[in-house]
Write a protein that holds these residues in place. Structure first.
Motif, mmCIF file in Angstrom:
data_model
loop_
_atom_site.group_PDB
_atom_site.id
_atom_site.type_symbol
_atom_site.label_atom_id
_atom_site.label_comp_id
_atom_site.label_asym_id
_atom_site.label_seq_id
_atom_site.Cartn_x
_atom_site.Cartn_y
_atom_site.Cartn_z
ATOM 1 N N MET A 49 2.037 -4.983 -8.857
ATOM 2 C CA MET A 49 1.243 -5.536 -7.758
ATOM 3 C C MET A 49 0.375 -6.654 -8.330
ATOM 4 O O MET A 49 -0.381 -6.444 -9.278
ATOM 5 C CB MET A 49 0.381 -4.462 -7.108
ATOM 6 C CG MET A 49 1.191 -3.336 -6.471
ATOM 7 S SD MET A 49 2.400 -3.900 -5.233
ATOM 8 C CE MET A 49 1.306 -4.690 -4.035
ATOM 9 N N ASN A 52 -2.504 -11.629 -5.660
ATOM 10 C CA ASN A 52 -2.345 -12.248 -4.341
ATOM 11 C C ASN A 52 -1.588 -11.340 -3.369
ATOM 12 O O ASN A 52 -1.032 -11.811 -2.364
ATOM 13 C CB ASN A 52 -1.616 -13.580 -4.474
ATOM 14 C CG ASN A 52 -0.271 -13.438 -5.181
ATOM 15 O OD1 ASN A 52 0.155 -12.326 -5.518
ATOM 16 N ND2 ASN A 52 0.399 -14.546 -5.395
ATOM 17 N N ASN A 53 -1.537 -10.037 -3.691
ATOM 18 C CA ASN A 53 -0.846 -9.035 -2.880
ATOM 19 C C ASN A 53 0.674 -9.181 -2.895
ATOM 20 O O ASN A 53 1.371 -8.536 -2.121
ATOM 21 C CB ASN A 53 -1.349 -9.041 -1.428
ATOM 22 C CG ASN A 53 -2.789 -8.582 -1.331
ATOM 23 O OD1 ASN A 53 -3.194 -7.650 -2.026
ATOM 24 N ND2 ASN A 53 -3.568 -9.244 -0.483
ATOM 25 N N GLN A 54 1.168 -10.049 -3.762
ATOM 26 C CA GLN A 54 2.609 -10.176 -3.943
ATOM 27 C C GLN A 54 3.092 -9.008 -4.796
ATOM 28 O O GLN A 54 2.445 -8.615 -5.762
ATOM 29 C CB GLN A 54 2.922 -11.499 -4.647
ATOM 30 C CG GLN A 54 4.360 -11.658 -5.098
ATOM 31 C CD GLN A 54 5.292 -12.057 -3.970
ATOM 32 O OE1 GLN A 54 4.974 -12.929 -3.180
ATOM 33 N NE2 GLN A 54 6.442 -11.408 -3.894
ATOM 34 N N SER A 55 4.249 -8.454 -4.417
ATOM 35 C CA SER A 55 4.852 -7.373 -5.188
ATOM 36 C C SER A 55 6.054 -7.912 -5.947
ATOM 37 O O SER A 55 6.815 -8.716 -5.416
ATOM 38 C CB SER A 55 5.292 -6.241 -4.256
ATOM 39 O OG SER A 55 6.023 -5.268 -4.967
#
Length: 631
Positions: A49, A52-55
């Motif tokens: 994780m 920037n909340n990108q997975s």
């Protein structure tokens, strides 16, 4: 949202697994033996994780020199690599080999991560960093950022996580519109679920319920359920780690090395044509007929190389080759591969698959090499070459997309300038190269010119004869190609004949006189048919000039054949037909006697006319009378 696969790489015991755990909180050493020995044996997976909340997914690979085959499996589908170098040891042999493998597999982005930075002083770190920059010069990591981290203190982990987020944000997303494909890196059976496979979805979008074909066995299956890092989802996109629960297959059907994909979109072969590149520091040259270990996707097979341009390739050289195998290989054109020497097993090179479906090619042949250069070139060159390869069989766009592993939109984008420039033509439902179309056009025009010269009085050549003479190499596409010639205004068609645009039959003075004499001979007997040869003899004309004029009279409708060897004048035939039709105004059936009496001719000649009407599907005999068809 972008879907990105991040991979680790580097020498054994340089801290790849520790780094993955520090970033994700997951220990990817899942095997008991890995935990007992303290080294990674097989690939491991974790979810990252980002700030920037990108997975993203991380694939941790083994670094031991004896486990390179597992490292290659893990490298499949990597978008961003973390090349791990321990600060207290620096660049090591497996660091170099991993870097070469990543380069050959087409990885384009990465970060160099210096681990164990707490174990050395700042001055030494500068030396190690400079040495690393020297080693990555000329590779995709030249100029890449270098991050310094520590296992003991946690130093640099947050900064590294932020750096990864920035690079992921600028990563080029994979195409989710291509035909979906998942190379299998693990399979197992789960109680209550059945067979489960895992892998990196390298192309397309995979959905619950999708039909799948297992390659190379061609077993069919279906997706029952999908998960990404233990989270269920209805669909998965290229660039995601996927666990797929499959129906109707056993674990043995879907072991590592096999592929599940959209049906009909992966080639299976025992010979591939490739562009082969040897690493500059390969410890061995590669000779013609050498045996090599071949890795593509998650597969590993042994093959024999056939060099197409030379008898021996030296380290650092690039050339075209064919590899033949004793077992099936499944892949798509332009997939990347790695080759390792047969014994000792060390990495010597890799490259790109150019053609999964070619036969045995000639060595040292200029035409062969020119074609392969096109297949190794730009997307435009590759697409044009595929259409050229199809020769006179129009290549459907969907088939072209599968050959080049393109989405429909990508295919249209590449084709657009080729169509605009006339280098590729749309023929029916497919595509044909202007090179072959022009050759066929010239041949068709030559055939028509020759026919017109030999048959000056005929409207044109019969369509069936033209097919035999000019389209014998492509009978299935003859109609579409002929229609294209007509649409371009090169030919005209009618009455089952084809002729050059603008062509008109021409008569000599002698032929004009004979035309009128033959016509008059048939006209003078009215409704009574005459034998064709009878007329010729009566007029004292040789067979060849009579046949030419007779064919023209038939084409013009000046005479009409009622049998294979007898005819009537065209005007008389049309009057007889008009009379026949008018008789149905008062009755729905007409007998031969009624027709005979109406025309005032014998039963014999009435029968000939009525039979010709039946043959033309104007009427039909029912019992002892005729009825009109379609009435």
């Amino acid at each position: 949202m972008k879907h990105v696969i991040i991979g680790t790489a580097g020498h054994v015991d340089h801290g790849k697994t520790w780094l993955t755990k520090a970033l994700t909180g997951t220990n990817t050493d899942r095997l008991k033996e890995e935990q007992e020995r303290g080294i990674t044996i097989d690939i491991g997976f974790a979810q990252l994780m980002l700030p920037n909340n990108q997975s993203a997914s991380i694939i941790d690979v083994p670094g031991h020199e004896g486990l390179v085959r597992n490292m290659i499996v893990g490298a499949t589908g990597m978008d961003l690599v973390l090349l791990v170098v321990a600060a207290d040891e620096g660049f090591m042999p497996q660091t170099q080999e991993h870097l070469e493998i990543l380069q050959l597999l087409g990885v384009e982005t990465g970060i160099v991560v210096l681990t164990k930075c707490d174990a050395v002083d700042g001055e030494w770190l500068e030396v190690v960093e400079a040495d690393v920059r020297d080693h990555v010069e000329g590779t995709f990591l030249e100029g890449a950022p270098i991050a310094r981290v520590s296992a003991l203190t946690g130093e640099g982990i947050d900064d590294l996580r932020q750096l990864i987020a920035q690079m992921v944000e600028h990563a080029v997303p994979k195409n989710t519109e291509r035909a979906y494909r998942l190379p299998i890196d693990r399979s197992f059976s789960k109680k209550g679920f059945g067979t489960v496979v895992t892998g990196t979805l390298v192309d397309g979008t995979l959905r619950v319920g999708d039909k799948l074909e297992v390659y190379p066995t061609h077993v069919m299956t279906r997706v029952r359920d999908l998960q990404n890092h233990n989270e269920s989802a209805r669909e998965m996109y290229a660039g995601m780690r996927v666990a797929a629960n499959l129906t109707g297959v056993e674990r043995a059907d879907v072991r590592r090395g096999r592929i599940i994909a959209q049906p009909g979109t992966v080639e299976v072969t025992r010979r591939v044509t490739v562009q082969l590149q040897l690493t500059s520091d390969a410890p061995f040259s590669v000779k013609n007929s050498s045996s090599l270990h071949f890795f593509t996707g998650t597969q590993e097979v042994v093959g024999r190389v056939r060099l197409l341009e030379t008898d021996e390739m030296q380290p650092g050289e690039t050339g075209f080759a064919q590899l033949s195998f004793d077992e099936d290989v499944s892949a798509r054109n332009h997939d990347r591969f790695i080759v390792r020497f047969f014994s000792p097993m060390v990495t010597v090179g890799g490259g790109s698959i150019l053609d999964m479906a070619s036969g045995r090619l000639k060595r040292n042949n200029e035409d062969v090499i020119a074609r392969l250069r096109s297949l190794a070139g730009s997307a435009t060159q590759r697409v044009e070459q595929r259409v050229i390869d199809a020769r006179l069989a129009p290549l459907p766009r969907q088939a072209l997309s599968v050959m080049e592993n393109l989405s429909a939109a990508e295919t249209d984008q590449v084709l657009s300038p080729l169509l605009d420039e006339g280098r590729i033509l749309a023929v029916g439902e497919g595509l044909i190269s202007a090179v072959w179309f022009d050759r066929l056009r010239d041949n068709v025009l030559d055939v028509l010119r020759g026919y017109h010269a030999a048959h000056t009085l005929e409207r044109g050549i019969r369509l069936g004869e033209l097919r035999e003479r000019a389209f014998s190499s492509c009978p299935e596409s003859a109609d579409a190609l002929i229609a294209r010639f007509r649409d371009e205004g090169l030919i005209e068609m009618g009455g089952g004949c084809v002729w050059l645009a603008g062509f008109a039959p021409s008569f000599s003075a002698e032929q004009s006189r004979l035309y009128e004499r033959v016509k008059a001979a048939f006209d003078e007997t009215g409704y009574e048919a005459r034998g064709n040869d009878e007329v010729r003899v009566a007029l004292g004309v040789d067979a060849q000039p009579f046949a030419e004029v007779f064919a023209r009279l038939l084409a013009d409708g000046a005479i009409v054949a009622v049998t294979s060897d007898s005819s009537v004048g065209g005007d008389a035939y049309r009057r007889a037909l008009q009379t026949f039709r008018s008789m149905f105004e008062s009755d729905d059936r007409v007998t031969i006697a009624q027709f005979r009496d109406r025309l005032g001719i014998s039963r014999k000649f009435a029968q000939l006319l009525l039979d010709s009407f039946d043959k033309a599907r104007i009427s039909k005999l029912v019992g002892d009378a005729r009825v009109l068809l379609g009435s």
